[in-house]
Design a protein around this motif. Structure first.
Motif, short mmCIF file in Angstrom:
data_model
loop_
_atom_site.label_atom_id
_atom_site.label_comp_id
_atom_site.label_asym_id
_atom_site.label_seq_id
_atom_site.Cartn_x
_atom_site.Cartn_y
_atom_site.Cartn_z
N LEU A 171 7.37 4.39 39.29
CA LEU A 171 6.58 4.54 40.51
C LEU A 171 7.26 3.89 41.70
O LEU A 171 7.20 4.41 42.83
CB LEU A 171 5.19 3.92 40.29
CG LEU A 171 4.30 4.64 39.27
CD1 LEU A 171 3.01 3.85 39.05
CD2 LEU A 171 3.98 6.07 39.73
N GLU A 172 7.89 2.75 41.49
CA GLU A 172 8.60 2.09 42.59
C GLU A 172 9.76 2.95 43.08
O GLU A 172 10.02 3.01 44.30
CB GLU A 172 9.10 0.71 42.12
CG GLU A 172 7.98 -0.30 41.90
CD GLU A 172 8.49 -1.60 41.32
OE1 GLU A 172 9.67 -1.65 40.90
OE2 GLU A 172 7.72 -2.58 41.26
N LYS A 217 9.94 6.27 42.94
CA LYS A 217 9.37 7.39 43.68
C LYS A 217 8.91 6.95 45.07
O LYS A 217 9.06 7.68 46.05
CB LYS A 217 8.18 7.97 42.91
CG LYS A 217 8.59 8.80 41.70
CD LYS A 217 7.37 9.47 41.08
CE LYS A 217 7.78 10.38 39.92
NZ LYS A 217 6.62 11.08 39.32
N GLU A 218 8.34 5.74 45.13
CA GLU A 218 7.88 5.23 46.42
C GLU A 218 9.05 5.09 47.39
O GLU A 218 8.94 5.43 48.58
CB GLU A 218 7.18 3.89 46.22
CG GLU A 218 6.59 3.31 47.49
CD GLU A 218 5.91 1.97 47.26
OE1 GLU A 218 5.23 1.49 48.18
OE2 GLU A 218 6.07 1.39 46.16
N LYS A 219 10.18 4.61 46.92
CA LYS A 219 11.35 4.47 47.78
C LYS A 219 11.83 5.83 48.27
O LYS A 219 12.22 5.99 49.45
CB LYS A 219 12.48 3.76 47.02
CG LYS A 219 12.18 2.29 46.76
CD LYS A 219 13.34 1.65 45.98
CE LYS A 219 13.05 0.18 45.71
NZ LYS A 219 14.16 -0.46 44.94
N GLU A 271 3.22 9.93 53.30
CA GLU A 271 2.54 8.65 53.40
C GLU A 271 1.33 8.58 52.47
O GLU A 271 1.03 7.53 51.89
CB GLU A 271 2.12 8.41 54.86
CG GLU A 271 3.30 8.12 55.78
CD GLU A 271 2.88 7.97 57.23
OE1 GLU A 271 3.71 7.50 58.04
OE2 GLU A 271 1.73 8.33 57.54
N GLN A 325 1.06 10.15 49.61
CA GLN A 325 1.61 9.98 48.27
C GLN A 325 2.07 8.52 48.07
O GLN A 325 1.88 7.95 46.98
CB GLN A 325 2.78 10.95 48.05
CG GLN A 325 2.35 12.41 47.99
CD GLN A 325 3.51 13.33 47.68
OE1 GLN A 325 4.58 12.90 47.25
NE2 GLN A 325 3.32 14.63 47.93
N ILE A 326 2.66 7.97 49.13
CA ILE A 326 3.11 6.57 49.03
C ILE A 326 1.92 5.64 48.80
O ILE A 326 1.97 4.72 47.98
CB ILE A 326 3.88 6.16 50.30
CG1 ILE A 326 5.22 6.92 50.38
CG2 ILE A 326 4.12 4.66 50.34
CD1 ILE A 326 5.93 6.76 51.70
N GLU A 327 0.83 5.92 49.54
CA GLU A 327 -0.38 5.10 49.37
C GLU A 327 -0.94 5.27 47.95
O GLU A 327 -1.38 4.29 47.32
CB GLU A 327 -1.42 5.50 50.40
CG GLU A 327 -2.69 4.66 50.35
CD GLU A 327 -3.69 5.05 51.42
OE1 GLU A 327 -4.77 4.42 51.48
OE2 GLU A 327 -3.38 5.99 52.19
N LEU A 380 0.77 6.08 45.27
CA LEU A 380 1.67 5.37 44.35
C LEU A 380 1.41 3.86 44.40
O LEU A 380 1.49 3.18 43.38
CB LEU A 380 3.13 5.67 44.70
CG LEU A 380 3.62 7.10 44.41
CD1 LEU A 380 5.05 7.27 44.88
CD2 LEU A 380 3.50 7.42 42.93
N GLY A 381 1.10 3.34 45.58
CA GLY A 381 0.79 1.92 45.70
C GLY A 381 -0.45 1.56 44.90
O GLY A 381 -0.51 0.50 44.25
N GLN A 403 0.45 1.51 41.26
CA GLN A 403 1.16 0.28 40.90
C GLN A 403 0.20 -0.92 40.79
O GLN A 403 0.33 -1.75 39.89
CB GLN A 403 2.24 -0.02 41.97
CG GLN A 403 3.37 1.00 42.00
CD GLN A 403 4.36 0.70 43.09
OE1 GLN A 403 4.81 -0.43 43.26
NE2 GLN A 403 4.72 1.72 43.86
#
Length: 215
Positions: A29-30, A32-34, A70, A72-74, A76-77, A80
């Motif tokens: 997940l980290e 993918k977030e990057k 953004e 998707q990033i949220e 993924l956060g 995590q």
């Protein structure tokens, strides 16, 4: 002890495996977030270029894609965060299980030790020790008791005889004649010879008697 000899229990093995799987998922997940962060940043740069080129429609499309990234990033956060929470709970449960297992092992060892040292056996052992101690005292007393002719001696008679000897010794000391003190030397003036004193008849007789006894 059995756990050390034959490996970890199945439950503990499953917990370790689950923690490893959660760590792998967290790393994925980290990553993918990057990637999504880089894509969102790229869309922002594209929107700036389209804005400079007066292409408003294309710039808006870039911003829309940025918003999707953004989101998707949220998401993924949040994933995590849930995985971190799950890992913390699982590690706590694993520590609790290990603690309970250690306490259970200690209780079993204590029970086995108590079974090996039964209170009745302890009391029996102490009775045997006391009995042996008493026997040893009796043996020592028997060895110190006089035997043979010495056993027939009367202690009271021996003490009476000792008192008679002490009385006789004291009486003998009292009957001995007192020692006469030596006569003081006669001071003779310088240049004159001492004049011998004449003996009395009693002194002469006593001197003759002492000479005869010496012979």
């Amino acid at each position: 002890m059995f756990n050390r000899l034959f490996g970890k229990p199945k439950q503990e093995t499953n917990a370790v495996t689950t923690l490893d799987k959660l760590n792998e998922t967290l790393e994925m997940l980290e990553k993918k977030e990057k990637v999504l962060l880089k894509k969102a940043a790229a869309e922002v740069e594209k929107a700036k270029e389209f804005t400079r080129g007066k292409n408003k429609r294309a710039a808006i499309q870039c911003l829309k894609r940025k918003r999707l990234y953004e989101q998707q990033i949220e998401q993924l956060g949040n994933f995590q965060l849930r995985i971190h929470d799950q890992m913390i709970m699982l590690e706590g449960a694993k520590a609790t299980t290990e603690t309970v297992d250690a306490l259970r092992t200690g209780a079993a060892a204590m029970k086995a030790m108590q079974k090996a040292t039964n209170i009745d056996d302890v009391d029996k052992t102490m009775d045997e020790i006391n009995e042996q101690t008493e026997n040893m005292k009796q043996i020592q007393e028997a060895l110190s008791t006089p035997i043979g002719a010495a056993a027939d001696f009367d202690e009271d008679e021996l003490e009476a005889e000792l008192e008679e000897l002490e009385g006789a010794e004291l009486e003998e000391q009292l009957l001995q004649p007192a020692t006469t003190a030596p006569a003081a030397p006669v001071q003779v003036p310088a240049g004159k010879k001492p004049v011998p004193q004449k003996r009395t008849a009693e002194e002469e007789e006593l001197a003759n008697l002492q000479a005869e006894m010496a012979l």
